[in-house]
Design a protein around this motif. Structure first.
Motif, mmCIF file in Angstrom:
data_model
loop_
_atom_site.group_PDB
_atom_site.id
_atom_site.type_symbol
_atom_site.label_atom_id
_atom_site.label_comp_id
_atom_site.label_asym_id
_atom_site.label_seq_id
_atom_site.Cartn_x
_atom_site.Cartn_y
_atom_site.Cartn_z
ATOM 1 N N GLY A 236 13.467 -35.746 -0.945
ATOM 2 C CA GLY A 236 13.287 -35.249 0.153
ATOM 3 C C GLY A 236 11.988 -34.442 -0.044
ATOM 4 N N GLY B 292 13.569 -29.684 0.008
ATOM 5 C CA GLY B 292 13.648 -30.361 -0.856
ATOM 6 C C GLY B 292 15.059 -31.142 -0.717
ATOM 7 N N ASP B 293 16.275 -31.799 -1.212
ATOM 8 C CA ASP B 293 17.408 -31.748 -1.690
ATOM 9 C C ASP B 293 17.875 -31.901 -2.948
ATOM 10 N N ARG C 111 20.640 -29.289 1.974
ATOM 11 C CA ARG C 111 18.778 -29.445 2.307
ATOM 12 C C ARG C 111 18.102 -27.954 2.503
ATOM 13 N N ALA D 154 14.457 -27.527 4.358
ATOM 14 C CA ALA D 154 13.269 -27.864 5.141
ATOM 15 C C ALA D 154 12.319 -27.638 4.932
#
Length: 377
Positions: free
Chosen positions: A97, A206-207, A228, A230
């Motif tokens: 992500g 990111g994740d 996550r 955001a």
């Protein structure tokens, strides 16, 4: 540059020599000051975010490259709270992500403030095709500092939020994005009761896949979905990392129990040390030895007992149960006894006993190490 004349050792400096030496030292000092000033000015010119869009380039470029430590080591929240950790670069680089690229579209400057409009995008896995792109506006402000070229621009609000990982007790290691992290017990936010607590990390967008290393004595009962954070709207998040014995803990405890039983069953004594003993040859009813199922010392040495043989008839499957007092301590279920057949000659007469006994095993592990004890006391 004038060099002082040579003089004899121990001789007193003349006024002319002292003046020349002072002038030489001042010349070297001035040269050093000019050199340091030039180097610091050159450093500031090339590495300080001097243009309004520079901090946006630095921030988004750091997200693309996974430079979490460089972006967050001087972040306001991290500096103010020493217990707030930063993920290592290798952890953030493994985060799904993250953005793949960016470009600045417009710069609007109003005095000491500016708005930077930038496009960011995400590439598909294993390809250069953009699967998503967004346009965002960043606010920046000018910071004035003394010295040449020290004025610079900073982001108004970086995209960060704290991520808390709760553990029932301090463990040696946890896993984040496939990388091992060693939580420092002194950096936890303790639970009101018990040894558990939360470890907090300042997290970039990111994740974050949180779990335990594959070689740990523990595992997570149900795999946790990635957390996550955001992009442009990160919110504080928390994870409750529960633990249970891993296959490694089960296997090593089972091996120790098997070895213990093998040793006990190979004995030629009525009551091998740390093993089950004869039910007939115990001390008086109610004595400590009888209560523990162990024979009296005088009976163990009875010369009339010969040809002692043990044979394991059955044993329960291993079941490890957590200790309510210590979340890192596990014991074998004591309510499921094993059974052995004991035979011997007593004054020449054959005798057979059926002996039931618990399979005592205790494990205490902090994740990467374990203390396993097996056997009757």
């Amino acid at each position: 540059m004038t060099v002082p004349r040579e003089r004899e050792p121990g001789a007193v400096l003349t006024a002319e020599d002292a003046h020349g030496l002072r002038r030489t030292l001042l010349t070297w000092l001035a040269a050093v000051v000019v050199l340091v000033t030039g180097l610091s000015s050159a450093f500031n010119w090339f590495f300080v975010d001097r243009a309004p869009q520079d901090p946006v380039h630095t921030w988004l470029g750091g997200l693309e490259d996974g430079r979490s430590r460089q972006l967050l080591s001087r972040a306001e929240a991290v500096v103010a709270d020493p217990a707030l950790n930063i993920f290592a670069n290798r952890v953030y680089r493994n985060a799904a992500g993250r953005i793949s690229g960016h470009e600045v579209l417009r710069v609007d400057v109003q005095g000491d403030h500016a708005e930077i409009r930038a496009r960011v995008w995400w590439d598909g896995p294993g390809s250069g095709d953009r699967v998503r792109e967004e346009v965002h506006t960043y606010g920046v402000h000018r910071v004035e500092r003394s010295g040449p070229f020290n004025d610079h621009w900073e982001l108004d609000a970086p995209d960060v939020a704290p991520l808390a990982v709760h553990l029932p007790a301090p463990l040696d290691e946890i896993s984040v994005n496939g990388e091992s992290i060693r939580p420092d017990p002194d950096e936890r936010v303790p639970d009101p009761t018990g040894p558990g607590g939360a470890w907090r990390f300042e997290a970039l967008p990111g994740d974050y896949a949180i779990g335990l290393p594959g070689n740990s004595y523990y595992r997570v009962p149900v795999p946790l979905p990635p957390v996550r954070m955001a992009f442009r709207d990160p919110r504080p998040a928390s994870v409750d990392l529960r633990i249970e014995p891993s296959p490694r803990m089960w296997q090593e405890t089972e091996e120790r129990i098997t070895q213990w039983l093998r040793t006990c069953m190979a004995s030629e004594e009525l009551a091998p040390e740390g093993c089950p003993g004869s039910a007939r040859h115990t001390g008086p009813e109610g004595s400590p030895d009888a209560a523990a199922g162990l024979p009296d010392a005088d009976e163990v040495a009875d010369p009339g007992i010969t040809d002692v043989r043990w044979r394991l008839v059955s044993r329960p499957a291993l079941v490890l149960v957590g200790s309510p007092e210590d979340p890192l301590r596990w014991v074998a279920d004591p309510y499921r006894p094993a059974e052995a057949r004991l035979s011997y000659l007593e004054d020449g007469e054959p005798v057979t006993e059926r002996v039931e006994f618990p399979v005592p095993a205790t494990v205490r592990s902090t994740g990467q190490s374990a203390e396993i004890s097996v056997g009757l006391e």
